[in-house]
Scaffold this motif. Structure first.
Motif, PDB file in Angstrom:
ATOM      1  N   GLY A  67       1.914   5.326  11.384  1.00 52.41           N
ATOM      2  CA  GLY A  67       1.111   4.577  10.423  1.00 52.41           C
ATOM      3  C   GLY A  67       1.841   4.059   9.202  1.00 52.41           C
ATOM      4  O   GLY A  67       1.267   3.297   8.416  1.00 52.41           O
ATOM      5  N   TYR A  68       3.086   4.459   9.002  1.00 50.99           N
ATOM      6  CA  TYR A  68       3.849   3.972   7.859  1.00 50.99           C
ATOM      7  C   TYR A  68       4.715   2.785   8.296  1.00 50.99           C
ATOM      8  O   TYR A  68       5.413   2.838   9.309  1.00 50.99           O
ATOM      9  N   GLY A  69       4.690   1.721   7.495  1.00 50.75           N
ATOM     10  CA  GLY A  69       5.536   0.586   7.798  1.00 50.75           C
ATOM     11  C   GLY A  69       6.954   0.791   7.323  1.00 50.75           C
ATOM     12  O   GLY A  69       7.904   0.268   7.911  1.00 50.75           O
ATOM     13  N   ALA A  70       7.102   1.547   6.213  1.00 47.04           N
ATOM     14  CA  ALA A  70       8.421   1.767   5.634  1.00 47.04           C
ATOM     15  C   ALA A  70       8.402   3.048   4.803  1.00 47.04           C
ATOM     16  O   ALA A  70       7.334   3.539   4.406  1.00 47.04           O
ATOM     17  N   ILE A  71       9.580   3.584   4.544  1.00 49.97           N
ATOM     18  CA  ILE A  71       9.728   4.741   3.660  1.00 49.97           C
ATOM     19  C   ILE A  71      10.922   4.494   2.750  1.00 49.97           C
ATOM     20  O   ILE A  71      11.800   3.672   3.043  1.00 49.97           O
ATOM     21  N   LEU A  72      10.941   5.212   1.642  1.00 55.62           N
ATOM     22  CA  LEU A  72      12.063   5.138   0.706  1.00 55.62           C
ATOM     23  C   LEU A  72      12.772   6.487   0.665  1.00 55.62           C
ATOM     24  O   LEU A  72      12.138   7.537   0.547  1.00 55.62           O
ATOM     25  N   LEU A  73      14.095   6.458   0.761  1.00 57.24           N
ATOM     26  CA  LEU A  73      14.908   7.670   0.693  1.00 57.24           C
ATOM     27  C   LEU A  73      16.123   7.395  -0.177  1.00 57.24           C
ATOM     28  O   LEU A  73      16.477   6.241  -0.445  1.00 57.24           O
ATOM     29  N   ALA A  74      16.790   8.471  -0.607  1.00 56.44           N
ATOM     30  CA  ALA A  74      18.041   8.329  -1.344  1.00 56.44           C
ATOM     31  C   ALA A  74      19.177   8.050  -0.368  1.00 56.44           C
ATOM     32  O   ALA A  74      19.322   8.731   0.650  1.00 56.44           O
ATOM     33  N   ALA A  75      19.994   7.067  -0.673  1.00 53.10           N
ATOM     34  CA  ALA A  75      21.134   6.731   0.180  1.00 53.10           C
ATOM     35  C   ALA A  75      22.059   7.926   0.346  1.00 53.10           C
ATOM     36  O   ALA A  75      22.602   8.158   1.438  1.00 53.10           O
ATOM     37  N   ALA A  76      22.247   8.706  -0.712  1.00 53.51           N
ATOM     38  CA  ALA A  76      23.169   9.842  -0.660  1.00 53.51           C
ATOM     39  C   ALA A  76      22.727  10.879   0.359  1.00 53.51           C
ATOM     40  O   ALA A  76      23.559  11.478   1.051  1.00 53.51           O
TER      41      ALA A  76
ATOM     42  N   ALA B 216       0.856  -1.195   0.000  1.00 53.67           N
ATOM     43  CA  ALA B 216       0.000   0.000   0.000  1.00 53.67           C
ATOM     44  C   ALA B 216       0.892   1.244   0.000  1.00 53.67           C
ATOM     45  O   ALA B 216       1.677   1.454   0.926  1.00 53.67           O
ATOM     46  N   ILE B 217       0.775   2.063  -1.044  1.00 53.30           N
ATOM     47  CA  ILE B 217       1.610   3.262  -1.179  1.00 53.30           C
ATOM     48  C   ILE B 217       0.865   4.472  -0.635  1.00 53.30           C
ATOM     49  O   ILE B 217      -0.287   4.728  -0.996  1.00 53.30           O
ATOM     50  N   ARG B 218       1.542   5.217   0.245  1.00 51.52           N
ATOM     51  CA  ARG B 218       0.982   6.465   0.748  1.00 51.52           C
ATOM     52  C   ARG B 218       1.988   7.579   0.511  1.00 51.52           C
ATOM     53  O   ARG B 218       3.201   7.380   0.712  1.00 51.52           O
ATOM     54  N   PRO B 219       1.513   8.763   0.072  1.00 44.07           N
ATOM     55  CA  PRO B 219       2.444   9.867  -0.177  1.00 44.07           C
ATOM     56  C   PRO B 219       3.077  10.352   1.119  1.00 44.07           C
ATOM     57  O   PRO B 219       2.479  10.255   2.194  1.00 44.07           O
ATOM     58  N   ILE B 220       4.271  10.866   1.008  1.00 44.26           N
ATOM     59  CA  ILE B 220       4.988  11.375   2.171  1.00 44.26           C
ATOM     60  C   ILE B 220       5.871  12.529   1.724  1.00 44.26           C
ATOM     61  O   ILE B 220       6.488  12.476   0.663  1.00 44.26           O
ATOM     62  N   ARG B 221       5.902  13.591   2.525  1.00 43.10           N
ATOM     63  CA  ARG B 221       6.715  14.760   2.179  1.00 43.10           C
ATOM     64  C   ARG B 221       7.427  15.267   3.433  1.00 43.10           C
ATOM     65  O   ARG B 221       7.183  14.800   4.532  1.00 43.10           O
ATOM     66  N   GLY B 222       8.307  16.237   3.226  1.00 38.09           N
ATOM     67  CA  GLY B 222       9.057  16.792   4.342  1.00 38.09           C
ATOM     68  C   GLY B 222      10.526  16.434   4.256  1.00 38.09           C
ATOM     69  O   GLY B 222      10.953  15.683   3.385  1.00 38.09           O
ATOM     70  N   ASN B 223      11.329  16.989   5.186  1.00 39.01           N
ATOM     71  CA  ASN B 223      12.754  16.677   5.185  1.00 39.01           C
ATOM     72  C   ASN B 223      12.979  15.261   5.720  1.00 39.01           C
ATOM     73  O   ASN B 223      12.039  14.564   6.129  1.00 39.01           O
ATOM     74  N   VAL B 224      14.228  14.828   5.709  1.00 37.81           N
ATOM     75  CA  VAL B 224      14.521  13.443   6.086  1.00 37.81           C
ATOM     76  C   VAL B 224      14.067  13.109   7.506  1.00 37.81           C
ATOM     77  O   VAL B 224      13.389  12.093   7.720  1.00 37.81           O
ATOM     78  N   PRO B 225      14.405  13.914   8.534  1.00 46.03           N
ATOM     79  CA  PRO B 225      13.926  13.581   9.879  1.00 46.03           C
ATOM     80  C   PRO B 225      12.404  13.518   9.976  1.00 46.03           C
ATOM     81  O   PRO B 225      11.848  12.657  10.681  1.00 46.03           O
ATOM     82  N   THR B 226      11.716  14.414   9.261  1.00 45.98           N
ATOM     83  CA  THR B 226      10.253  14.401   9.275  1.00 45.98           C
ATOM     84  C   THR B 226       9.725  13.094   8.692  1.00 45.98           C
ATOM     85  O   THR B 226       8.781  12.488   9.227  1.00 45.98           O
ATOM     86  N   ARG B 227      10.331  12.644   7.623  1.00 42.29           N
ATOM     87  CA  ARG B 227       9.877  11.398   6.998  1.00 42.29           C
ATOM     88  C   ARG B 227      10.150  10.196   7.897  1.00 42.29           C
ATOM     89  O   ARG B 227       9.330   9.276   7.984  1.00 42.29           O
ATOM     90  N   ILE B 228      11.298  10.192   8.541  1.00 44.64           N
ATOM     91  CA  ILE B 228      11.610   9.078   9.440  1.00 44.64           C
ATOM     92  C   ILE B 228      10.602   9.007  10.589  1.00 44.64           C
ATOM     93  O   ILE B 228      10.190   7.917  11.007  1.00 44.64           O
ATOM     94  N   ARG B 229      10.175  10.165  11.082  1.00 46.00           N
ATOM     95  CA  ARG B 229       9.183  10.179  12.165  1.00 46.00           C
ATOM     96  C   ARG B 229       7.856   9.565  11.733  1.00 46.00           C
ATOM     97  O   ARG B 229       7.081   9.080  12.570  1.00 46.00           O
ATOM     98  N   LYS B 230       7.582   9.573  10.429  1.00 45.74           N
ATOM     99  CA  LYS B 230       6.338   8.972   9.937  1.00 45.74           C
ATOM    100  C   LYS B 230       6.285   7.467  10.203  1.00 45.74           C
ATOM    101  O   LYS B 230       5.202   6.871  10.175  1.00 45.74           O
ATOM    102  N   LEU B 231       7.440   6.864  10.454  1.00 40.64           N
ATOM    103  CA  LEU B 231       7.464   5.430  10.746  1.00 40.64           C
ATOM    104  C   LEU B 231       6.792   5.112  12.083  1.00 40.64           C
ATOM    105  O   LEU B 231       6.510   3.950  12.381  1.00 40.64           O
ATOM    106  N   SER B 232       6.546   6.139  12.868  1.00 40.54           N
ATOM    107  CA  SER B 232       5.806   5.960  14.117  1.00 40.54           C
ATOM    108  C   SER B 232       4.374   6.459  13.987  1.00 40.54           C
ATOM    109  O   SER B 232       3.662   6.597  14.979  1.00 40.54           O
TER     110      SER B 232
END
Length: 216
Positions: A73-82, A55-71
């Motif tokens: 309702g999001y099971g996982a997120i995708l980010l650039a390794a760089a 199930a894909i859900r949109p996500i926005r914000g800086n990296v720390p904001t996106r990581i906080r989404k894991l708490s």
């Protein structure tokens, strides 16, 4: 573009709650039906075609904001390794810590989950007539990274792609740098098209792959 410094890791990284991480679930190691967050058209297309059960859900914000989404309702997120590498290595003060120890972090193979053109690269730009600046920036240039990025951007230009295009392009030097391998993926009419080629010139590879896509 006067210089392209040595490229950081071009791959995408999957950050997942341990409760949904599954090492036996193929190229995207998540449990069936897991919720994954990304706003990228390319990443969404790859997920739909490689793991249609997620199930894909949109996500926005800086990296720390996106990581906080894991708490939240999001099971996982995708980010650039760089992006993760640069945040972890920055000498700047007041940069938020990246609390990744509680999660499973998986680098996705760029030959399978093909990254965006030039992902992980920096472009140092200046005026063409600023000769002294051009000379100084040339000292920061990495010839192999510059060639690979030029090839990927050449393909992007051929397909006239923008932010909403599901296109991946990854060029890498082989062996002693005398040759290059190029792989590209694009979504067309709900199908995932993949082409790969090898040559001594990345820009020539971009033309070759574009012509292969055009014939399909």
């Amino acid at each position: 573009i006067a210089a392209v410094p040595k490229r950081a890791d071009p791959a995408d990284v999957l950050i997942a709650n341990r409760s949904v991480a599954r090492s036996d679930c193929g190229s995207i190691p998540l449990a069936i039906g897991a919720v994954i967050g990304t706003a990228s058209a390319r990443r969404q297309s790859w997920i739909r075609l490689l793991r249609p059960d997620l199930a894909i859900r949109p996500i926005r914000g800086n990296v720390p904001t996106r990581i906080r989404k894991l708490s939240d309702g999001y099971g996982a997120i995708l980010l650039a390794a760089a992006g993760l590498e640069r945040l972890a290595a920055t000498p700047l003060e007041d940069v938020p810590a990246l609390p990744l120890d509680s999660y499973t972090v998986t680098r996705l193979d760029p030959q399978v989950f093909v990254p965006a053109p030039a992902q992980g690269a920096l472009a140092l730009q200046c005026r063409r007539d600023a000769e002294t600046v051009v000379e100084v920036l040339a000292l920061l240039d990495d010839a192999v990274s510059h060639a690979c990025v030029a090839g990927e951007r050449a393909l992007l230009a051929r397909v006239e792609g923008g932010c909403d295009l599901a296109l991946g392009a990854y060029c890498v030097a082989e062996g002693d740098g005398a040759g290059y391998a190029f792989i590209a993926m694009v979504e067309r009419d709900g199908q995932l098209l993949t082409e790969s080629a090898r040559s001594a010139a990345p820009t020539a590879l971009a033309d070759q792959i574009w012509e292969a896509f055009a014939r399909r």
